[in-house]
Write a protein that holds these residues in place. Structure first.
Motif, PDB file in Angstrom:
ATOM      1  N   ALA A  49     -20.200 -27.883  20.964  1.00  0.00           N
ATOM      2  CA  ALA A  49     -21.520 -27.792  21.585  1.00  0.00           C
ATOM      3  C   ALA A  49     -21.421 -28.323  23.004  1.00  0.00           C
ATOM      4  N   GLU A  50     -21.720 -27.463  24.002  1.00  0.00           N
ATOM      5  CA  GLU A  50     -21.658 -27.905  25.390  1.00  0.00           C
ATOM      6  C   GLU A  50     -23.008 -28.452  25.812  1.00  0.00           C
ATOM      7  N   TYR A  51     -23.021 -29.649  26.354  1.00  0.00           N
ATOM      8  CA  TYR A  51     -24.261 -30.248  26.818  1.00  0.00           C
ATOM      9  C   TYR A  51     -24.200 -30.444  28.326  1.00  0.00           C
ATOM     10  N   ASP A  52     -25.304 -30.130  29.005  1.00  0.00           N
ATOM     11  CA  ASP A  52     -25.423 -30.470  30.414  1.00  0.00           C
ATOM     12  C   ASP A  52     -25.970 -31.881  30.492  1.00  0.00           C
ATOM     13  N   ILE A  53     -25.153 -32.784  30.955  1.00  0.00           N
ATOM     14  CA  ILE A  53     -25.584 -34.161  31.072  1.00  0.00           C
ATOM     15  C   ILE A  53     -26.120 -34.348  32.485  1.00  0.00           C
ATOM     16  N   ALA A  54     -27.447 -34.462  32.611  1.00  0.00           N
ATOM     17  CA  ALA A  54     -28.060 -34.495  33.938  1.00  0.00           C
ATOM     18  C   ALA A  54     -27.717 -35.787  34.677  1.00  0.00           C
ATOM     19  N   LEU A  55     -27.712 -36.899  33.957  1.00  0.00           N
ATOM     20  CA  LEU A  55     -27.552 -38.188  34.623  1.00  0.00           C
ATOM     21  C   LEU A  55     -26.089 -38.611  34.639  1.00  0.00           C
ATOM     22  N   VAL A  56     -25.607 -38.924  35.843  1.00  0.00           N
ATOM     23  CA  VAL A  56     -24.246 -39.444  35.954  1.00  0.00           C
ATOM     24  C   VAL A  56     -24.319 -40.876  36.479  1.00  0.00           C
ATOM     25  N   PRO A  57     -23.401 -41.736  36.062  1.00  0.00           N
ATOM     26  CA  PRO A  57     -23.461 -43.130  36.480  1.00  0.00           C
ATOM     27  C   PRO A  57     -23.162 -43.321  37.968  1.00  0.00           C
ATOM     28  N   LYS A  58     -23.913 -44.195  38.598  1.00  0.00           N
ATOM     29  CA  LYS A  58     -23.711 -44.522  40.024  1.00  0.00           C
ATOM     30  C   LYS A  58     -23.895 -46.028  40.218  1.00  0.00           C
ATOM     31  N   ILE A  59     -23.489 -46.506  41.396  1.00  0.00           N
ATOM     32  CA  ILE A  59     -23.748 -47.895  41.782  1.00  0.00           C
ATOM     33  C   ILE A  59     -24.766 -47.894  42.921  1.00  0.00           C
ATOM     34  N   ARG A  60     -25.805 -48.716  42.801  1.00  0.00           N
ATOM     35  CA  ARG A  60     -26.774 -48.847  43.885  1.00  0.00           C
ATOM     36  C   ARG A  60     -26.591 -50.209  44.555  1.00  0.00           C
ATOM     37  N   ILE A  61     -26.447 -50.186  45.886  1.00  0.00           N
ATOM     38  CA  ILE A  61     -26.275 -51.415  46.661  1.00  0.00           C
ATOM     39  C   ILE A  61     -27.508 -51.585  47.541  1.00  0.00           C
ATOM     40  N   GLU A  62     -28.061 -52.785  47.543  1.00  0.00           N
ATOM     41  CA  GLU A  62     -29.200 -53.055  48.437  1.00  0.00           C
ATOM     42  C   GLU A  62     -28.863 -54.258  49.320  1.00  0.00           C
ATOM     43  N   ILE A  63     -29.020 -54.076  50.653  1.00  0.00           N
ATOM     44  CA  ILE A  63     -28.700 -55.143  51.598  1.00  0.00           C
ATOM     45  C   ILE A  63     -29.819 -55.216  52.641  1.00  0.00           C
ATOM     46  N   VAL A  64     -30.334 -56.408  52.873  1.00  0.00           N
ATOM     47  CA  VAL A  64     -31.294 -56.581  53.974  1.00  0.00           C
ATOM     48  C   VAL A  64     -30.514 -57.104  55.186  1.00  0.00           C
ATOM     49  N   VAL A  65     -30.656 -56.410  56.332  1.00  0.00           N
ATOM     50  CA  VAL A  65     -29.890 -56.791  57.533  1.00  0.00           C
ATOM     51  C   VAL A  65     -30.820 -56.855  58.753  1.00  0.00           C
ATOM     52  N   ALA A  66     -30.320 -57.476  59.798  1.00  0.00           N
ATOM     53  CA  ALA A  66     -31.074 -57.499  61.053  1.00  0.00           C
ATOM     54  C   ALA A  66     -31.129 -56.088  61.626  1.00  0.00           C
ATOM     55  N   ASP A  67     -32.192 -55.799  62.414  1.00  0.00           N
ATOM     56  CA  ASP A  67     -32.390 -54.444  62.936  1.00  0.00           C
ATOM     57  C   ASP A  67     -31.134 -53.877  63.594  1.00  0.00           C
ATOM     58  N   GLY A  68     -30.484 -54.726  64.418  1.00  0.00           N
ATOM     59  CA  GLY A  68     -29.341 -54.240  65.183  1.00  0.00           C
ATOM     60  C   GLY A  68     -28.115 -53.920  64.347  1.00  0.00           C
ATOM     61  N   ASP A  69     -28.052 -54.462  63.097  1.00  0.00           N
ATOM     62  CA  ASP A  69     -26.853 -54.254  62.265  1.00  0.00           C
ATOM     63  C   ASP A  69     -26.945 -53.028  61.376  1.00  0.00           C
ATOM     64  N   SER A  70     -28.142 -52.473  61.212  1.00  0.00           N
ATOM     65  CA  SER A  70     -28.303 -51.482  60.139  1.00  0.00           C
ATOM     66  C   SER A  70     -27.424 -50.247  60.359  1.00  0.00           C
ATOM     67  N   GLU A  71     -27.323 -49.770  61.608  1.00  0.00           N
ATOM     68  CA  GLU A  71     -26.492 -48.578  61.841  1.00  0.00           C
ATOM     69  C   GLU A  71     -25.026 -48.841  61.527  1.00  0.00           C
ATOM     70  N   ASP A  72     -24.534 -50.041  61.898  1.00  0.00           N
ATOM     71  CA  ASP A  72     -23.133 -50.380  61.590  1.00  0.00           C
ATOM     72  C   ASP A  72     -22.901 -50.422  60.088  1.00  0.00           C
ATOM     73  N   VAL A  73     -23.844 -51.044  59.366  1.00  0.00           N
ATOM     74  CA  VAL A  73     -23.684 -51.164  57.909  1.00  0.00           C
ATOM     75  C   VAL A  73     -23.690 -49.779  57.262  1.00  0.00           C
ATOM     76  N   VAL A  74     -24.612 -48.933  57.715  1.00  0.00           N
ATOM     77  CA  VAL A  74     -24.647 -47.569  57.173  1.00  0.00           C
ATOM     78  C   VAL A  74     -23.320 -46.856  57.451  1.00  0.00           C
ATOM     79  N   GLY A  75     -22.838 -47.021  58.678  1.00  0.00           N
ATOM     80  CA  GLY A  75     -21.572 -46.374  59.052  1.00  0.00           C
ATOM     81  C   GLY A  75     -20.415 -46.829  58.169  1.00  0.00           C
TER      82      GLY A  75
END
Lengths: 112, 434
Positions: A49-75
């Protein structure tokens, strides 16, 4: 201040953490999550029986940074979490009004 | 025959292990995490109920004398008149009764009331298993399948596997499908348990098949010679058929889905063991490999039938035990050799179609008998206490609803309840762990 949220492949999480620590990020919140994007999950077979498994495991990271750092962190996150294949995840940035350190009551940049 | 007696002590413990815990693990791993305890409990409670009932009347109905369908239940009631040096043979047959009933539980996953199972188990053992065990294993002259039809069944292709598989088919038709069957992905929750259970079943099956030797010699020397030659044959056949069935199942799976799965290997083990059960003494090793390979391949295909025909045989008791049992029972008529336990040549060894006809008829009688008896018991329970859990309870999960427990207290990959949050549901009463 900005909240950087990233949803990435689980096996990339160690690389991302190391890169962020090298950059100077001192803390983050990490959770195991599941979800799907354009890849629409994957297929598993059990006794024919083939099942389409919609949900796949992921890791979520949350970081609060100063305004000037956000682009570097994203990069850094994009550079280290990228495999070039489908399912690499997403990173987004949102504004943060106030941050308070629970132990001391310090606010905003002093609390980061 | 001291060696034989010592061997039977071990073989009997092995067959009990097939139910507790091997079958419970095999099935438990395939069920969902909200119903694994109930699935395992169905095997454990079947062992407790059927074991005592077997000693009370089961042995007497099976082996207490003549009879077409069963022997006098009062003849050896509560083993009256059976000497303790024969107890081990009673215990050996008891373990067969237990696993046959427990096998059915895989079909009714998630949705059969535990109380209904507790009522079904003794009724079915009494009315379906004990009679078929007499018809097949006691082999009195007037016993239906062995004596009158003359079908061969070494260790229970008919009485055990066709019997349980047919009962499973009838029960799932009476019960209906699980909520979400055919729509949601109802996945096995822990295939490592299933792999472990399948391995233990394989090991236990040596007790089941090899221990099923029946002596026919006139002298002690004849019996000793038979013991040496026949146990080697049944051990080797059991082994080779199982190996061939793993490969047969995985081959079909790979051709159809491009994946060789662990569940396929575990299922192949059981399909091969089921099919070689009736044929273990009758065929030579080429026959055993052929029967195993055919059973593995056909069962791999047969487990998909439930989606086409629309019955929810949850863990494939029909697809593996009914189909595998029929394959093994009928193929004796093709692959048996006259130097085997039955002394009959099958179709491929120049024996003609006579044996094939006997085997097919034996299988049909088992199908009909089990089907009718299970239907009567199932209907009786359905219209009295009810067979099925309420939809709300089924979705909530039978482990909690019926047993008040959950199998696991671990973090889930969905970021589920942490230990801090779980503490809100701390026990109201101070238990032993407080």
């Amino acid at each position: 201040m900005k909240l950087v949220t990233a949803v990435i492949k689980p096996h990339k999480w160690e690389d991302v953490r190391e890169a962020l620590e090298t950059f100077g990020v001192t803390g983050m919140t990490v959770s195991e999550v599941s979800g799907y994007g354009r890849q629409k999950g994957h297929t598993e077979v059990y006794r024919g029986a083939e099942y389409d498994i919609a949900l796949v495991p992921k890791i979520r990271i949350e970081i609060v940074v100063a305004d000037g750092d956000s682009e570097d962190v994203v990069g850094i996150i994009v550079k280290t979490a990228q495999t070039g294949r489908i399912g690499d995840g997403k990173v987004w940035v949102s504004p943060v009004e106030t941050v308070v350190r629970v132990r001391t009551g310090d606010r905003d940049s002093a609390a980061l | 025959m001291d060696g034989y007696y010592a061997f039977m002590l071990i073989a009997t413990a092995f067959v009990l292990m097939m139910t507790v815990p091997a079958l419970a693990l095999f099935y438990g791993g395939m069920s969902r995490s909200k119903s694994v305890l109930n699935m395992m409990m169905m095997s454990y409670i079947a062992a407790a109920i059927v074991g005592i009932l077997y000693v009370a009347v089961g042995w007497s109905m099976g082996f207490g004398g003549e009879g077409t369908f069963f022997a006098d239940p009062t003849e050896l009631l509560w083993l009256d008149g059976v000497t303790t040096d024969s107890y081990i043979y009673v215990m050996f047959q008891m373990t067969f009764a237990i696993i046959t009933v427990a096998l059915i539980s895989g079909a009714v996953a998630d949705r059969m009331k535990f109380a209904a199972w507790v009522v079904f188990v003794p009724l079915w053992a009494l009315l379906a298993y004990f009679p078929l065990a007499h018809m097949v294993f006691s082999c009195t002259e007037d016993s239906l399948i062995c004596g009158r039809i003359g079908a061969q069944d070494y260790a229970g292709g008919t009485a055990v596997h066709i019997n349980a598989g047919m009962a499973a088919l009838v029960l799932v038709i009476l019960l209906g499908k699980r909520v979400g069957f055919g729509k949601e992905a109802i996945r096995p929750h822990n295939l490592t348990l299933t792999m472990l259970g399948a391995g233990l079943l394989w090991m236990g099956w040596y007790g089941f098949n090899v221990g099923s030797i029946v002596f026919g010699g006139e002298t002690e020397e004849d019996n000793i010679a038979q013991f040496f030659s026949e146990t080697g044959r049944t051990f080797a056949n059991t082994t080779l058929a199982t190996m061939a069935a793993i490969l047969g199942w995985l081959l079909i799976e790979f051709l159809l889905h491009k994946k060789a799965t662990s569940l396929g290997a575990a299922s192949g083990i059981v399909a091969g063991l089921v099919a070689i059960t009736p044929a273990a003494g009758a065929v030579d090793i080429e026959g055993a490999v052929a029967i195993g390979a055919i059973a593995g391949a056909v069962c791999a295909w047969a487990v998909g039938l439930k989606f086409k025909l629309g019955y929810d045989d949850s863990l494939d008791v029909v697809g593996v035990h009914l189909v595998g049992g029929i394959i093994g029972t009928v193929l004796i008529g093709v692959f048996s050799t006259s130097d085997g336990a039955g002394g009959v040549d099958g179709l491929f060894y120049g024996g003609g179609v006579g044996s094939l006809g006997d085997q097919a008829l034996g299988a049909l009688v088992a199908i009909a008998f089990s089907g009718v008896v299970t239907l009567v018991i199932g209907l009786a329970i359905k219209y009295t206490i009810g067979l099925r859990l309420s939809e709300e309870d089924e979705v909530e999960g039978i482990d909690f609803v019926a047993h008040g427990e959950s199998a696991y207290d671990i973090h889930t990959s969905g970021g589920g309840s942490s230990s801090v949050l779980a503490a809100k549901t701390a026990p109201v009463t101070e238990g032993a762990n407080a």
